[in-house]
Design a protein around this motif. Structure first.
Motif, PDB file in Angstrom:
ATOM      1  N   GLU A  40       0.839  -1.207   0.000  1.00 30.53           N
ATOM      2  CA  GLU A  40       0.000   0.000   0.000  1.00 30.53           C
ATOM      3  C   GLU A  40       0.874   1.258   0.000  1.00 30.53           C
ATOM      4  N   ALA A  41       1.910   1.272   0.831  1.00 28.69           N
ATOM      5  CA  ALA A  41       2.813   2.426   0.893  1.00 28.69           C
ATOM      6  C   ALA A  41       3.544   2.621  -0.435  1.00 28.69           C
ATOM      7  N   TYR A  42       3.908   1.518  -1.082  1.00 26.19           N
ATOM      8  CA  TYR A  42       4.554   1.598  -2.395  1.00 26.19           C
ATOM      9  C   TYR A  42       3.619   2.271  -3.399  1.00 26.19           C
ATOM     10  N   TYR A  43       2.397   1.785  -3.488  1.00 26.29           N
ATOM     11  CA  TYR A  43       1.429   2.352  -4.426  1.00 26.29           C
ATOM     12  C   TYR A  43       1.210   3.843  -4.158  1.00 26.29           C
ATOM     13  N   ARG A  44       1.011   4.182  -2.906  1.00 27.77           N
ATOM     14  CA  ARG A  44       0.743   5.585  -2.564  1.00 27.77           C
ATOM     15  C   ARG A  44       1.978   6.465  -2.747  1.00 27.77           C
ATOM     16  N   GLY A  45       3.150   5.920  -2.422  1.00 24.40           N
ATOM     17  CA  GLY A  45       4.391   6.690  -2.510  1.00 24.40           C
ATOM     18  C   GLY A  45       4.729   7.139  -3.908  1.00 24.40           C
ATOM     19  N   VAL A  46       4.299   6.378  -4.908  1.00 17.12           N
ATOM     20  CA  VAL A  46       4.577   6.746  -6.301  1.00 17.12           C
ATOM     21  C   VAL A  46       3.303   7.151  -7.039  1.00 17.12           C
ATOM     22  N   ASN A  47       2.240   7.422  -6.279  1.00 17.67           N
ATOM     23  CA  ASN A  47       0.983   7.926  -6.827  1.00 17.67           C
ATOM     24  C   ASN A  47       0.313   6.959  -7.807  1.00 17.67           C
ATOM     25  N   LEU A  48       0.513   5.656  -7.609  1.00 14.89           N
ATOM     26  CA  LEU A  48      -0.072   4.680  -8.531  1.00 14.89           C
ATOM     27  C   LEU A  48      -1.596   4.636  -8.503  1.00 14.89           C
ATOM     28  N   PRO A  49      -2.264   4.794  -7.354  1.00 13.17           N
ATOM     29  CA  PRO A  49      -3.733   4.741  -7.417  1.00 13.17           C
ATOM     30  C   PRO A  49      -4.320   5.773  -8.383  1.00 13.17           C
ATOM     31  N   GLU A  50      -3.805   6.993  -8.342  1.00 14.78           N
ATOM     32  CA  GLU A  50      -4.313   8.037  -9.221  1.00 14.78           C
ATOM     33  C   GLU A  50      -3.898   7.785 -10.671  1.00 14.78           C
ATOM     34  N   THR A  51      -2.639   7.374 -10.868  1.00 14.36           N
ATOM     35  CA  THR A  51      -2.140   7.117 -12.218  1.00 14.36           C
ATOM     36  C   THR A  51      -2.911   5.974 -12.867  1.00 14.36           C
ATOM     37  N   LEU A  52      -3.114   4.896 -12.122  1.00 10.02           N
ATOM     38  CA  LEU A  52      -3.856   3.754 -12.660  1.00 10.02           C
ATOM     39  C   LEU A  52      -5.329   4.115 -12.876  1.00 10.02           C
ATOM     40  N   GLY A  53      -5.878   4.928 -11.982  1.00  9.23           N
ATOM     41  CA  GLY A  53      -7.253   5.380 -12.144  1.00  9.23           C
ATOM     42  C   GLY A  53      -7.440   6.151 -13.441  1.00  9.23           C
ATOM     43  N   ARG A  54      -6.480   7.040 -13.751  1.00 10.36           N
ATOM     44  CA  ARG A  54      -6.545   7.798 -15.007  1.00 10.36           C
ATOM     45  C   ARG A  54      -6.362   6.869 -16.209  1.00 10.36           C
ATOM     46  N   LEU A  55      -5.465   5.902 -16.076  1.00 13.37           N
ATOM     47  CA  LEU A  55      -5.196   4.976 -17.168  1.00 13.37           C
ATOM     48  C   LEU A  55      -6.459   4.197 -17.557  1.00 13.37           C
ATOM     49  N   PHE A  56      -7.212   3.755 -16.546  1.00 13.72           N
ATOM     50  CA  PHE A  56      -8.396   2.935 -16.797  1.00 13.72           C
ATOM     51  C   PHE A  56      -9.700   3.746 -16.796  1.00 13.72           C
ATOM     52  N   ALA A  57      -9.607   5.065 -16.807  1.00 14.79           N
ATOM     53  CA  ALA A  57     -10.801   5.915 -16.709  1.00 14.79           C
ATOM     54  C   ALA A  57     -11.808   5.662 -17.829  1.00 14.79           C
ATOM     55  N   GLY A  58     -11.361   5.303 -19.002  1.00 13.13           N
ATOM     56  CA  GLY A  58     -12.265   5.109 -20.127  1.00 13.13           C
ATOM     57  C   GLY A  58     -12.905   3.732 -20.199  1.00 13.13           C
ATOM     58  N   VAL A  59     -12.607   2.872 -19.232  1.00 17.26           N
ATOM     59  CA  VAL A  59     -13.154   1.512 -19.261  1.00 17.26           C
ATOM     60  C   VAL A  59     -14.574   1.525 -18.710  1.00 17.26           C
ATOM     61  N   ASN A  60     -15.496   0.998 -19.502  1.00 14.21           N
ATOM     62  CA  ASN A  60     -16.891   0.903 -19.087  1.00 14.21           C
ATOM     63  C   ASN A  60     -17.149  -0.539 -18.638  1.00 14.21           C
ATOM     64  N   PRO A  61     -17.322  -0.777 -17.312  1.00 15.29           N
ATOM     65  CA  PRO A  61     -17.517  -2.140 -16.825  1.00 15.29           C
ATOM     66  C   PRO A  61     -18.743  -2.839 -17.406  1.00 15.29           C
ATOM     67  N   ALA A  62     -19.725  -2.073 -17.870  1.00 14.19           N
ATOM     68  CA  ALA A  62     -20.929  -2.664 -18.445  1.00 14.19           C
ATOM     69  C   ALA A  62     -20.710  -3.101 -19.897  1.00 14.19           C
ATOM     70  N   ARG A  63     -19.657  -2.604 -20.504  1.00  9.48           N
ATOM     71  CA  ARG A  63     -19.399  -2.917 -21.919  1.00  9.48           C
ATOM     72  C   ARG A  63     -17.884  -2.967 -22.132  1.00  9.48           C
TER      73      ARG A  63
END
Length: 177
Positions: A40-63
């Motif tokens: 968790e500290a690794y992910y947060r320390g390099v801002n991965l949650p936000e970066t990954l969130g932006r990367l997958f922002a266009g994914v529509n789980p319904a389609r």
């Protein structure tokens, strides 16, 4: 970083049933448990949650478009494998490897009770190969099959950090045939 004896004093939900089984063995293997908080500290320390969130922002789980999702997963895996762990965390891991007798030889990284492992075939001090095996294991959470599974079950790509086992040699899960 926890020895198996230390980890066994924690709830199974926190450290995994396999960790408790390893600790209960008369001769536990050389190894240690990396707590979920370290990942968790690794992910947060390099801002991965936000970066990954932006990367997958266009994914529509319904389609879900797997052709679009596959390169995103590859990018996510690359981000996890190549992002830098903070120096203090690296030093903590290297000290723990040395204390557990894992700073030389073959080391296996895997999740407790998990199906996959990543092997560092030739670890030498300070233990960089073991660190890379851990990051490769964490990157597996972003392969296409894993991401599709999360999209199907939770409707999103996010995941919770989990503990990681480091064991001497390739080994097998405790209790495996």
């Amino acid at each position: 970083m926890l020895t198996f004896a230390e980890a066994a004093r924690r709830p199974v939900a926190e450290v995994g049933a396999e960790t408790h089984r390893l600790a209960a063995l008369e001769m536990p293997p050389r190894g240690l448990l990396i707590p979920a908080a370290f990942e968790e500290a690794y992910y947060r320390g390099v801002n991965l949650p936000e970066t990954l969130g932006r990367l997958f922002a266009g994914v529509n789980p319904a389609r879900i478009d797997e052709d679009m999702l596959e390169p995103l997963c590859a990018q996510a895996q690359l981000l996890v494998r190549t992002s830098a762990l903070m120096d203090d965390a690296v030093q903590l891991l290297y000290r723990a490897l040395g204390n557990a007798g894992l700073s030389a030889g073959e080391v296996q990284a895997r999740r407790p009770d998990g199906p996959w492992s990543e092997v560092a075939p030739r670890v030498i001090p300070p233990g960089t190969a073991a660190l890379h095996a851990v990051k490769r294991l964490w990157a597996r959470d972003w392969d296409l099959e894993s991401v599709l599974g999360r999209l199907d079950t939770s409707g999103g790509v996010g995941l919770e950090a989990r503990p990681t086992l480091l064991l001497a040699g390739p080994g097998k899960p405790a209790g495996a045939p």
